[in-house]
Design a protein around this motif. Structure first.
Motif, mmCIF file in Angstrom:
data_model
loop_
_atom_site.group_PDB
_atom_site.id
_atom_site.type_symbol
_atom_site.label_atom_id
_atom_site.label_comp_id
_atom_site.label_asym_id
_atom_site.label_seq_id
_atom_site.Cartn_x
_atom_site.Cartn_y
_atom_site.Cartn_z
ATOM 1 N N ALA A 263 -55.849 -31.066 22.906
ATOM 2 C CA ALA A 263 -56.665 -31.221 21.700
ATOM 3 C C ALA A 263 -57.924 -30.372 21.729
ATOM 4 N N GLU A 264 -58.610 -30.300 22.878
ATOM 5 C CA GLU A 264 -59.857 -29.533 22.899
ATOM 6 C C GLU A 264 -59.591 -28.056 22.653
ATOM 7 N N LEU A 265 -58.549 -27.524 23.265
ATOM 8 C CA LEU A 265 -58.187 -26.133 23.021
ATOM 9 C C LEU A 265 -57.903 -25.903 21.544
ATOM 10 N N ARG A 266 -57.131 -26.797 20.934
ATOM 11 C CA ARG A 266 -56.761 -26.600 19.530
ATOM 12 C C ARG A 266 -57.943 -26.789 18.597
ATOM 13 N N ASN A 267 -58.841 -27.733 18.896
ATOM 14 C CA ASN A 267 -60.042 -27.872 18.079
ATOM 15 C C ASN A 267 -60.900 -26.620 18.162
ATOM 16 N N LEU A 268 -61.062 -26.090 19.370
ATOM 17 C CA LEU A 268 -61.821 -24.856 19.534
ATOM 18 C C LEU A 268 -61.138 -23.703 18.802
ATOM 19 N N LEU A 269 -59.833 -23.659 18.860
ATOM 20 C CA LEU A 269 -59.087 -22.601 18.189
ATOM 21 C C LEU A 269 -59.258 -22.684 16.678
ATOM 22 N N VAL A 270 -59.210 -23.890 16.130
ATOM 23 C CA VAL A 270 -59.444 -24.056 14.694
ATOM 24 C C VAL A 270 -60.834 -23.520 14.325
ATOM 25 N N TYR A 271 -61.833 -23.876 15.129
ATOM 26 C CA TYR A 271 -63.201 -23.430 14.863
ATOM 27 C C TYR A 271 -63.276 -21.899 14.839
ATOM 28 N N VAL A 272 -62.713 -21.266 15.857
ATOM 29 C CA VAL A 272 -62.775 -19.805 15.951
ATOM 30 C C VAL A 272 -61.991 -19.156 14.816
ATOM 31 N N LEU A 273 -60.814 -19.673 14.509
ATOM 32 C CA LEU A 273 -60.013 -19.099 13.426
ATOM 33 C C LEU A 273 -60.736 -19.190 12.090
ATOM 34 N N CYS A 274 -61.431 -20.285 11.868
ATOM 35 C CA CYS A 274 -62.203 -20.401 10.630
ATOM 36 C C CYS A 274 -63.349 -19.395 10.596
ATOM 37 N N ARG A 275 -64.026 -19.214 11.712
ATOM 38 C CA ARG A 275 -65.107 -18.229 11.758
ATOM 39 C C ARG A 275 -64.578 -16.803 11.573
ATOM 40 N N LEU A 276 -63.334 -16.583 11.989
ATOM 41 C CA LEU A 276 -62.702 -15.279 11.794
ATOM 42 C C LEU A 276 -62.021 -15.170 10.432
ATOM 43 N N GLU A 277 -62.153 -16.233 9.609
ATOM 44 C CA GLU A 277 -61.609 -16.257 8.254
ATOM 45 C C GLU A 277 -60.089 -16.080 8.264
ATOM 46 N N ARG A 278 -59.441 -16.920 9.089
ATOM 47 C CA ARG A 278 -57.980 -16.947 9.189
ATOM 48 C C ARG A 278 -57.484 -18.368 8.893
ATOM 49 N N GLU A 323 -58.999 -17.657 1.389
ATOM 50 C CA GLU A 323 -60.414 -17.457 1.157
ATOM 51 C C GLU A 323 -61.218 -17.821 2.411
ATOM 52 N N ARG A 324 -62.492 -17.516 2.338
ATOM 53 C CA ARG A 324 -63.377 -17.701 3.479
ATOM 54 C C ARG A 324 -63.581 -19.178 3.763
ATOM 55 N N VAL A 325 -63.354 -19.579 4.994
ATOM 56 C CA VAL A 325 -63.623 -20.949 5.442
ATOM 57 C C VAL A 325 -64.356 -20.858 6.746
ATOM 58 N N ARG A 326 -65.571 -21.401 6.817
ATOM 59 C CA ARG A 326 -66.371 -21.281 8.039
ATOM 60 C C ARG A 326 -66.963 -22.643 8.379
ATOM 61 N N PRO A 327 -66.885 -23.072 9.648
ATOM 62 C CA PRO A 327 -67.421 -24.377 10.036
ATOM 63 C C PRO A 327 -68.899 -24.525 9.723
ATOM 64 N N GLY A 328 -69.652 -23.462 9.753
ATOM 65 C CA GLY A 328 -71.090 -23.561 9.566
ATOM 66 C C GLY A 328 -71.523 -23.526 8.118
ATOM 67 N N ASP A 329 -70.565 -23.508 7.171
ATOM 68 C CA ASP A 329 -70.947 -23.357 5.779
ATOM 69 C C ASP A 329 -71.452 -24.644 5.156
ATOM 70 N N HIS A 330 -71.245 -25.793 5.801
ATOM 71 C CA HIS A 330 -71.625 -27.077 5.189
ATOM 72 C C HIS A 330 -73.050 -27.417 5.552
#
Length: 330
Positions: A263-278, A323-330
Motif C-alpha cells: 500500500a505505501e508504495l502504491r500510495n506514493l506512486l499515485v502521488y507521483v503520477l498525479c504530480r507528473l499529470e498522469r 487533465e491536470r491532477v495534482r495532490p497539492g492543488d487543494h
C-alpha cells in the motif's frame, strides 16, 4: 558525498479489488502479522511483539522488520506501557532495543530543538546498532538520527558504510541516505536520481529497493528549495521521473492487488503520477491499492492525510480526459 555512497554500496553488496468507497477506506491498516501484535500491545502485552520481531531477525526479513519496528514505535508514542514492561523484563533484548531507539528518534523529530536533542541520542543509537550483529535495521535508525542531528558528511558516510556492509539492498537505509542527500543539497535532484537508479540497478528483481527511484522522484517533485525548483526539476529530469514511475508501476503489478504490504508504495506512486499529470496511470494504481491508505505521502501536504487522499482519488476518478491532477492543488 554521492560518489562515496555509491562506491560503498557497490563494494558491499490477481484478483482485482472493487473500487473502495469512502466508508471502506482504511488508514495505515496493519497486515495480518502486525494486526494481532498491536491489539496485544493495546492490552499492555509485549509477547507477540517480541515474537514477531524475533522472527524477522532470525529469518533476515529486513524490510518487514524495519516497517514493523516503525509501526510499533509509532504506537508506543501514545501507549508505551507494553514497551516499558518489555524492556524491564529483557533489558538486553535486541528487538526491544530496536523499537526503543526508533521511539527515541520519533519523539525528538518534531521538536524545534531536534538537532540538539538528536545529537544527544545518536551515541546510544549507534551503540545499540553496533551490538546488533548482522541486523541492518538499527543502522537505519542511526542514519535517521544522524540526519536529524545534522551530522557531517564524514560521520554519515561512516554509518552508511556499516549499514550496507550488513545488507547492501536494505530499502530503509537507502531511503535514509537519499533523504540525507536531498537535505544536504536541496537542488541536487540529479544526484538523488543517480543514487536511487544505481541502487535499483544493483538490487535483486524482487527487492523493495528496486522502487527507490520512485522515492527520489517524490523528493524532486516536493523540494522545498527556493522558488520554482520543483518545476525546474520536472523540466530537467522529466524522462527520468517518468522512468522512475514506470519502474514502480512494473514493481506494483507484480504484487497482489489490495495488499496492505504494497500500500505505501502504491500510495506514493499515485502521488507521483498525479504530480507528473498522469491521471490514467494513477487511476490504475488506485484500483490496485483498494481500501489501503497510508499517511505517507499524503501527510506532506496536510494534517489530514486521509482527507487529502480522498480528494485526490475523487479528482482522478472524475478525470477521464487526462487533465491536470495534482495532490497539492487543494
Amino acid at each position: 558525498m554521492l560518489r562515496a555512497f555509491l562506491r560503498t554500496a557497490a563494494r558491499d553488496r490477481s484478483r482485482s479489488p472493487r473500487p473502495a468507497q469512502d466508508d471502506d477506506v482504511l488508514l495505515d491498516a496493519p497486515d495480518d502479522r502486525l494486526g494481532p501484535v498491536l491489539v496485544a500491545a493495546a492490552r499492555g502485552e509485549h509477547g507477540l511483539a517480541a515474537g514477531l520481531l524475533a522472527g524477522t531477525r532470525e529469518n533476515a526479513e529486513w524490510d518487514h522488520r524495519d516497517r514493523y519496528a516503525t509501526r510499533l514505535a509509532a504506537f508506543a508514542r501514545s501507549r508505551s506501557q507494553w514497551l516499558d514492561d518489555w524492556q524491564a523484563a529483557a533489558p538486553d533484548d535486541p528487538d526491544a532495543l530496536l523499537v526503543a531507539a526508533r521511539l527515541s528518534v520519533h519523539r525528538h523529530w518534531d521538536s524545534p530543538a531536534r538537532a540538539e536533542l538528536l545529537r544527544q541520542v545518536v551515541p546510544a543509537v549507534v551503540a545499540a546498532a553496533e551490538a546488533a550483529g548482522r541486523d541492518p535495521v538499527p543502522w537505519r535508525t542511526a542514519l535517521d538520527a544522524a540526519r536529524g542531528a545534522r551530522a557531517g558528511h564524514a560521520e554519515f558516510e561512516r554509518l552508511w558504510e556499516q549499514a550496507v556492509r550488513r545488507c547492501p539492498h536494505h530499502y530503509g537505509c537507502h531511503v535514509a541516505a537519499l533523504d540525507y542527500l536531498a537535505a544536504a543539497s536541496p537542488d541536487a535532484h540529479g544526484e538523488c536520481l543517480d543514487f536511487a537508479e544505481t541502487a535499483a540497478q544493483d538490487a535483486p528483481e524482487d527487492a523493495l529497493v528496486r522502487a527507490l527511484p520512485l522515492h527520489a522522484a517524490f523528493t524532486c517533485l516536493t523540494t522545498t528549495a527556493t522558488g520554482g525548483a520543483a518545476a525546474t526539476a520536472v523540466r530537467t529530469h522529466r524522462a527520468r521521473l517518468d522512468a522512475a514511475a514506470d519502474s514502480a508501476i512494473a514493481f506494483s503489478s507484480a504484487r497482489p492487488a489490495a495488499d496492505p504490504w504494497a500500500a505505501e508504495l502504491r500510495n506514493l506512486l499515485v502521488y507521483v503520477l498525479c504530480r507528473l499529470e498522469r491521471p490514467r496511470d494513477a487511476a490504475e494504481q488506485l484500483r490496485l491499492t483498494g481500501p489501503y491508505v497510508t499517511s505517507f505521502p499524503w501527510d506532506r501536504d496536510t494534517d489530514d492525510p486521509l482527507g487529502r487522499f480522498l480528494q485526490v482519488r475523487d479528482d482522478v476518478r472524475g478525470n477521464g480526459h487526462g487533465e491536470r491532477v495534482r495532490p497539492g492543488d487543494h
